[in-house]
Design an enzyme around this catalytic site. Sequence first.
Site, short mmCIF file in Angstrom:
data_model
loop_
_atom_site.label_atom_id
_atom_site.label_comp_id
_atom_site.label_asym_id
_atom_site.label_seq_id
_atom_site.Cartn_x
_atom_site.Cartn_y
_atom_site.Cartn_z
N LYS A 93 37.87 -32.79 29.37
CA LYS A 93 38.97 -32.13 30.09
C LYS A 93 39.49 -33.09 31.44
CE LYS A 93 40.03 -28.39 33.10
NZ LYS A 93 39.85 -27.83 34.35
N GLY B 37 41.53 -22.72 42.94
CA GLY B 37 40.72 -21.78 44.04
C GLY B 37 41.73 -21.05 44.66
N ALA C 211 43.33 -22.57 36.26
CA ALA C 211 43.55 -22.75 37.76
C ALA C 211 44.21 -21.68 38.44
CB ALA C 211 43.93 -24.17 38.43
N GLY C 212 43.82 -21.04 39.57
CA GLY C 212 44.88 -20.17 40.39
C GLY C 212 44.69 -18.81 39.87
N ASN D 21 37.30 -20.30 37.16
CA ASN D 21 36.01 -20.62 38.03
C ASN D 21 35.99 -19.93 39.35
OD1 ASN D 21 33.82 -22.06 38.84
ND2 ASN D 21 34.64 -23.89 38.40
N THR D 22 36.83 -20.02 40.22
CA THR D 22 36.59 -19.75 41.57
C THR D 22 36.44 -18.05 41.66
OG1 THR D 22 37.73 -21.48 42.45
CG2 THR D 22 37.49 -19.53 44.06
#
Lengths: 279, 388
Positions: free
Chosen positions: A121, A182, A208-209, A230-231
Amino acid sequence: MNQGNQVSESPQKLISQINNLTTDDPLVIAGRAFRSRFMVGTGKFPSAEALRAALAASGAEIVTVALRRVDLAKPQTDSIMSVLDPGRHLILPNTSGARTAEEAVRLARMARAMGLMPWVKLELTPEPKYLLPDPVETLRAAEMLIKEGFVVLPYIQADPVLAKRLEELGTATVMPLGAPIGSNRGVRTRDMIRIIIEQSKVPVVVDAGLGAPSHAAEAMEMGADAVLVNTALADAADHGGMAQAFAMAVIAGRLAYRAGLGPVREEAAASSPLTGFLE
Amino acid sequence: MDFLKVLKSWPADRVHRLIEAAGPEDVSRALAREQLSVEDLAALLSPQAAARLEEMARLAHRLTRRQFGRTIGLYVPIYLSNICGADCTYCFYAVQSGGHGARRTLTPDEIRRECEALARHGFQTVLLLTGDAPQAAPLDYLARAVAIAREYFASVSVEVYALSEEGYRRLVDRGLEGVTLYMETYDRDTYARVHRRGQKQDFVYRLDAIERAGRAGARRLSIGALLGLFDWRLEVFWMALHARYLQKECWQSAVSVSFPRLRNAPPRHSILHPVSDRELVQLMLALRLFLPEVGFNLSTRERADLRDRLIPLGVTMMSAGSSTRPGGYALGEETLAQFETEDQRSPEEVAAAIRRAGYDPVWKDFDRAFCETQQFQEENIFAHGEQL
């Protein structure tokens, strides 16, 4: 009968059953088929146990790890590597923190030399504040890595032209961001992601986001092939519970996309058509 | 090289007036904002904000978790030399402070022994320190020390005397990741009063050093003010401006801040502006709300029980098991210490305390593969061969 308890006792089984709803519709990346369209990142978790709970409940088959963060020489003592199961998870190393194409290539080679699959990645995030991807270095690195036989999944700004350029180079996917890493802001780049999905010949993974299951569902309803989160999992009070919620939202979004969503209307459909007089 | 201009535009009386003028409504406005202005920062550093610590703490905790996750990076200092050509009135390394204990500069072989001892504890991130003495620890010596440390650790940073841009570049070429350089005090008069000898007397050369390090390619830039020398509210205001300035000028580097408190000083130095625990917490929270993406370093200068409680308030990196003596880990010699550490727990105990606080102790957050040096290529072949 307590449905809630059943769910929490066997999240893996539930997600497996839900994933069966789409067995005829696998996600195919570089010729490899996956049942799950939910990819999980492993950073920011408070403990190995929290990560383990999230992974189990997510049903994720593709799990990304930051090469800067993990110690591939001592995987058994590393709080991330020790949790991953190479039999169940495709470990997708990421080059997070790389500032130049050369750095990303060196990290990818190192991971391959340490025995990981030659998948990478590509994260060229030269500025540590918002971790936004550098399009110029990403394109250069993709070209170099593809020549060396890597399967490349690039993290990019939601830029439709860059996505096409990468696809032409031979990347296995494109991974446009919904919002900064994040930030939990959701699909803020919606208009550009819609164009990327429309134009792309490789799987589009919204990365992301995404801060809530509804964000993931939104991306999937739009026709994204997968999402990476993830976050939102690492920061949840109940890591397994949140992973399960996302997994279900990803499936729901996919099913809705396949079923064909009706167009959004600004006003009620007129009952007497404006052109009725032509009949 | 323009931070001096920024600093000059915020003289002490202007900052002081701004802080004094803040009322409760200014604090409320600052707490409601997504991005804080310098006026908001002043409000949060004001006495008015002292009554709002719990609210500030909740916001700071949430922002830190979002940016850094529930993780704390672990690092350890390695003092290479306690020979010092400066005369800082607050420091035990200064000859004029009359400290006892041997003075020495570690040989390359001794550096190796220190590294081996620390690597056994699992450390992957180290900070190499010297006194302000280019004679005792010249650039060649520093470059060699960085190269040696990199054989043992994923991430090597330095905290040494201010270097030229070329000097920093040489260390970066040997695999250096970060540079730490504390201004000690941003107040020029105080600076002149407490720094009495050597190159360190040059306020502007020191002020600009961290930017030179960023331009030379250092990826982590760490700044700090030694709290106790001057009014902490002003020091922290200036340090926050410095951090924000560096984020723009050196946009490829991660900026972090430290807020070491001067707890003990040599007899000749009286601590004029002591900072209480409550004030320390207020300044940390104000910094976090103003700078959500900046790392916070917390050293063993602080007590173990306090460090554990500060973890959820914005801390991102902690040192553990530290010695401030050259040779303090492996050589067993009573060399002169820079200061006495308060938290004397072992690295394992600190890691356990981090876990108890609900955080994951992170030993490694960089990789040798980022930097290409001759040494890296040799190591890589070795590592590969070992695996086979």
